[in-house]
Design a protein around this motif. Structure first.
Motif, mmCIF file in Angstrom:
data_model
loop_
_atom_site.group_PDB
_atom_site.id
_atom_site.type_symbol
_atom_site.label_atom_id
_atom_site.label_comp_id
_atom_site.label_asym_id
_atom_site.label_seq_id
_atom_site.Cartn_x
_atom_site.Cartn_y
_atom_site.Cartn_z
ATOM 1 N N ASP A 103 0.664 -1.525 -0.221
ATOM 2 C CA ASP A 103 -0.127 -0.083 0.131
ATOM 3 C C ASP A 103 0.843 1.233 -0.129
ATOM 4 O OD1 ASP A 103 0.542 0.495 2.445
ATOM 5 O OD2 ASP A 103 -0.190 -0.649 3.046
ATOM 6 N N THR A 104 0.317 2.525 -0.064
ATOM 7 C CA THR A 104 1.241 3.682 0.324
ATOM 8 C C THR A 104 1.895 3.369 1.028
ATOM 9 O OG1 THR A 104 -0.895 4.481 -0.635
ATOM 10 C CG2 THR A 104 1.089 5.669 -0.631
ATOM 11 N N ASP B 126 2.089 15.317 5.259
ATOM 12 C CA ASP B 126 1.410 14.416 6.126
ATOM 13 C C ASP B 126 0.946 13.481 5.793
ATOM 14 O OD1 ASP B 126 -0.538 13.917 8.510
ATOM 15 O OD2 ASP B 126 -0.888 15.952 8.668
ATOM 16 N N VAL B 127 1.305 11.954 6.191
ATOM 17 C CA VAL B 127 0.442 10.585 6.219
ATOM 18 C C VAL B 127 -0.322 10.130 7.357
ATOM 19 C CG1 VAL B 127 1.937 10.093 3.938
ATOM 20 C CG2 VAL B 127 2.985 10.141 6.319
ATOM 21 N N THR B 128 -0.298 10.779 8.001
ATOM 22 C CA THR B 128 -1.538 10.968 9.569
ATOM 23 C C THR B 128 -2.885 9.304 8.827
ATOM 24 O OG1 THR B 128 -0.047 12.302 10.147
ATOM 25 C CG2 THR B 128 -2.344 10.758 11.975
ATOM 26 N N ASP B 129 -3.786 10.519 8.452
ATOM 27 C CA ASP B 129 -5.027 10.235 7.528
ATOM 28 C C ASP B 129 -5.187 9.148 6.983
ATOM 29 O OD1 ASP B 129 -7.602 10.718 7.246
ATOM 30 O OD2 ASP B 129 -7.409 11.302 5.744
ATOM 31 N N ARG B 133 -6.024 5.125 7.762
ATOM 32 C CA ARG B 133 -6.815 4.450 7.076
ATOM 33 C C ARG B 133 -6.496 2.869 6.365
ATOM 34 N NH1 ARG B 133 -9.612 8.877 2.467
ATOM 35 N NH2 ARG B 133 -9.959 10.676 4.376
ATOM 36 N N ILE B 134 -4.955 2.996 6.487
ATOM 37 C CA ILE B 134 -4.276 1.986 5.051
ATOM 38 C C ILE B 134 -4.571 0.983 6.671
ATOM 39 C CG2 ILE B 134 -2.163 0.648 4.681
ATOM 40 C CD1 ILE B 134 -2.709 3.396 3.430
ATOM 41 N N SER B 141 -8.699 -6.145 6.433
ATOM 42 C CA SER B 141 -8.003 -6.514 5.357
ATOM 43 C C SER B 141 -7.736 -7.847 5.900
ATOM 44 C CB SER B 141 -6.972 -6.245 4.308
ATOM 45 O OG SER B 141 -7.565 -5.389 3.404
ATOM 46 N N CYS B 142 -7.655 -7.897 7.126
ATOM 47 C CA CYS B 142 -7.040 -8.839 7.990
ATOM 48 C C CYS B 142 -8.310 -10.345 8.489
ATOM 49 C CB CYS B 142 -6.322 -8.899 9.452
ATOM 50 S SG CYS B 142 -4.829 -8.719 9.076
ATOM 51 N N LYS B 143 -9.488 -9.074 8.684
ATOM 52 C CA LYS B 143 -10.497 -9.887 8.765
ATOM 53 C C LYS B 143 -10.955 -10.815 7.850
ATOM 54 C CE LYS B 143 -12.069 -7.541 12.840
ATOM 55 N NZ LYS B 143 -13.035 -6.335 13.320
#
Lengths: 206, 570
Positions: A103-104, B126-129, B133-134, B141-143
């Motif tokens: 992913d990113t 800023d990659v917090t969001d 989300r990921i 995804s795991c679930k």
């Protein structure tokens, strides 16, 4: 233009120095030891000889590119079959997940790893050969392996300085490709530079 | 603020208008530019940081991890990436310790105002969001992956199970089928294909099971399916089926309805080829019939043999009984012979004794008559002549007795039945005895009942009564009492004669009625031993009974029962 064994050896030496530097940087960032090696260096004629590349064995490939121009132009690329790329990221981050996708966030990590290795190699070459190069920001892309040499890569007619790259980390060997896609003119220039360098500093390199 | 910094503000002003955090430092890490985003994220204002060393606020830049990687930048080297996973915060939000911003930084070389020198520009994203989300996506995804893997597992198990059952149905020798309500076969196992001679091509062309049921059974098949669907039951019926090549054979079709939304959409079931079974059944029936016939035949023969055996047994039994009879007759004859021999002995002894006395009397009388005739003694002659006459009479009586016993013994006694007045007959006999009573016996005579109309042989009765009374007088002392009783009962007459005489010794009582038998205490008295034998035979001839009781020296009592009307017995 044929390349001589001496020229190949010189190139191999330069790349090895760069790889060594890169490994050293990576080791400072990780708890566990990492070994980086390039068992062989080859000059490939783009798509004709590209079947040598490890990444073509899988459907999809993850590519970290570092475009440059200046005394010679091209793109330095570190390419992994996507699955290997993901394994490499997991090995670096120590993530306890079984997601095999990039992913990113994970792509950012791979970009940094690629960036360290490519910077070390290109940086070494340009430093040693005293080349003036300008760089672009490194990018990450995931592509279909077969389109690696398609016209969209703008590299279908380039000459490739190819090195198979092996990461040995946490008892896991991850193999990928390190390739300098050079414009034809650039390649000739590079060989000439190496030649000159060999004449001037031949003794030093040996 | 020195000139270089001021120039930088002008030169990099544009970076206040980008959505990235931008920080520019020179090779000594002196901060030359710090845009609004950096102020915002870190809480460090431009005024505080410009001209200051970046390492004062962020000491980690002194560490080799950063220092070595940034070294080349100040020589115009290639860009360096600090990704969010490997360096969560390149610029820690010092004034906001709780702010867990996630950053991805790229450091590029920028030529400085002064030629040959390079600045390092940090572009911070800023990659917090997106990270959050990921991460969310990852956990989902795991679930999902887990779910998928579970499902895959279940699917695999299902597939395996289905495969197993399919294999099972394929290996079954019976036909397994599934049809829709129109009979179109949606599944039939290989045994079924073989049974009806079907090919995969036939199945593709949607053949109906109805096409394989004989015309005569079609209606029945259809009706049975309706019943099975209506009552939701599994049931089997027999039909005649036909193969693709039109050969008919017997089948048993078990079907169960398939429902979706309470509507029957088809049937599933098993078809058994029962033609062999049917044939076996017929053969068994035939065998059974043959067996039954054979059994009947054997039974008849056995019955015949049994009958023969029975007949033989009958013959044998008959023979045996005949033999037994003959044996008995012989035995009887032997007994009779013995009795006869004994009787002869007794007869001879009796004759020698009883005849001798009167003969001697006669002989002596004749001598005496001769003598008294010469003397002309008439009274004496007469006396002895009477004696001769008496002796002859005695002998005649004796002879009469012997003849009578002979007659009665041979059952040749002819009865002369007549209606008599018994009372009168008995009165006469008693009167007779009373009138010649030389011994002074007292005769007590009693009678009771209706006795004037009795049917019997009066001669035999007279003989019986005379004999019994004579015996009573003969064997009892003079003057003793002799009782005679005559009684009438229902259809019977009872006659009793008792005395107070010498009695009969016990050991002789059983032979008392034998001819010529004489009790041991009677031998001194004259007698033939025929009287009681004749009495007994007379009583029996009159269909009566005789019995007696006796005690030695005390007396004897004879009781006789006779039918009142003998004619009704003959």
């Amino acid at each position: 233009m044929l390349i001589t064994d001496i020229q190949i050896d010189a190139l191999k030496e330069l790349i090895n120095i760069g790889i060594g530097k890169g490994a050293s940087v990576l080791n400072t960032m990780l708890d566990s030891h990492i070994e980086l090696s390039i068992p062989e260096v080859k000059i490939l004629l783009s798509d004709i000889l590209s079947y040598e590349m490890v990444s073509l064995s899988a459907d999809r490939a993850s590519v970290v590119s570092l475009p440059f121009k200046g005394d010679f132009s091209g793109i330095a690329r570190m390419i992994f079959p996507s699955e290997s790329a993901s394994k490499l990221v997991t090995a670096f981050t120590g993530e306890d997940i079984d997601i095999m996708e990039l992913d990113t966030i994970r792509a950012g990590t791979l970009t940094e790893i690629g960036n360290i290795v490519l910077n070390a190699v290109i940086g070494t070459i340009s430093n040693v050969l005293k080349l003036k190069l300008e760089y672009r920001v490194p990018t990450f892309r995931e592509v279909f392996s077969k389109s690696l040499f398609s016209s969209t890569t703008r590299m279908h007619d380039s000459i490739i300085i190819y090195a198979k790259t092996s990461f040995l980390i946490r008892n896991l060997e991850i193999v990928g490709d390190l390739a300098l896609f050079l414009e034809v003119g650039s390649y000739e220039r590079l060989i000439k530079i190496i030649d000159t360098f060999c004449i001037e500093y031949g003794a030093e390199i040996e | 603020m020195n000139e270089e910094i001021q120039a930088a503000q002008t030169r990099f002003d544009v970076f206040d208008h980008t959505p990235l955090g931008i920080c520019i430092v020179d090779s000594s890490f002196t901060t030359l530019f710090w845009n609004v985003f950096m102020e915002e994220w870190t809480g460090i204002l431009r005024n505080e940081i410009l001209g200051e060393s970046l390492t004062r606020f962020f000491p980690h830049f002194k560490s080799p991890t950063y220092f070595r990687r940034l070294d080349d930048i100040f020589r115009g080297g290639p860009p360096t990436v600090f990704s969010s996973q490997l360096h969560q915060q390149v610029f820690k939000p010092i004034n906001y310790p709780d702010y867990d911003q996630i950053q991805h930084a790229t450091v590029t070389a920028l030529p400085a105002e002064q030629s040959g020198k390079w600045y390092a520009m940090f572009s911070v994203k800023d990659v917090t969001d997106i990270t959050k989300r990921i991460n969310d996506f990852r956990s989902i995804s795991c679930k999902a992956l887990k779910e998928i893997s579970n499902r895959k597992k279940i699917e695999n198990e299902l597939r395996e199970s289905e495969k197993k059952f399919r294999n099972l149905t394929e290996t079954l020798p019976q036909t397994i089928f599934e049809i829709d309500t129109k009979g179109i076969i949606s599944y039939i196992n290989s045994s079924g294909m073989e049974l009806f001679g079907l090919t995969q091509n036939d199945l593709k062309q949607k053949v109906s099971l109805f096409d394989f049921i004989s015309k005569d059974d079609l209606e029945k098949f259809s009706a049975n399916l309706e019943i099975i669907a209506k009552y939701n039951i599994t049931k089997g019926f027999e039909y005649t089926a036909k193969k693709k090549n039109l050969i008919t054979f017997s089948v048993m079709i078990y079907a169960t309805p398939l429902f979706s939304d309470k509507t029957c959409h088809g049937f599933r079931g098993v078809i058994l080829d029962i033609s062999l079974l049917k044939r076996a059944e017929e053969e068994a029936l035939k065998l059974n019939r043959e067996l039954e016939a054979r059994v009947a035949d054997r039974t008849n023969k056995l019955n015949e043999a049994m009958q023969e055996l029975k007949d033989e047994i009958k013959v044998r039994k008959y023979t045996e009984s005949e033999l037994q009879k003959a044996k008995e007759e012989i035995s009887q004859a032997l007994t009779n012979e013995k009795e006869l021999s004994e009787m002869k002995t007794r007869f001879i002894s009796m004759i020698s004794h009883e005849y001798r006395t009167p003969l001697t009397v006669i002989l002596s009388s004749t001598y005496l008559i001769e003598r008294f005739s010469e003397e002309q003694n008439v009274s004496k002659v007469s006396y002895h002549l009477n004696k001769v006459r008496d002796s002859v009479k005695e002998m005649t009586n004796l002879l009469e007795d012997v003849l009578t016993i002979g007659k009665t013994n041979n059952k040749n006694l002819r009865l002369n039945l007549e209606k008599i007045d018994l009372e009168k007959t008995c009165d006469n006999i008693i009167e007779n005895f009373k009138s010649i009573n030389e011994t002074g016996h007292v005769i007590s005579y009693q009678k009771q009942g209706e006795l004037n109309s009795v049917v019997l042989d009066s001669k035999l009765l007279t003989y019986i009564l005379n004999n019994l009374i004579t015996n009573a007088i003969k064997f009892s002392t003079a003057g003793s009492v002799i009782r005679v009783e005559l009684k009438e009962g229902t259809g019977k007459i009872y006659l009793n004669v008792s005395d107070e005489g010498i009695g009969i010794p016990d050991e002789d009582q059983q032979n008392l009625f034998d001819p010529f038998f004489r009790a041991r205490n009677s031998r001194e008295t004259s007698g033939t031993g025929l009287g009681l034998a004749i009495v007994k035979q007379c009583v029996e001839s009159l269909k009566g009974d005789i019995s007696f009781t006796s005690k030695l020296n005390q007396g004897t009592s004879f009781s006789i029962t006779l039918p009142k009307d003998l004619s009704s017995y003959l």
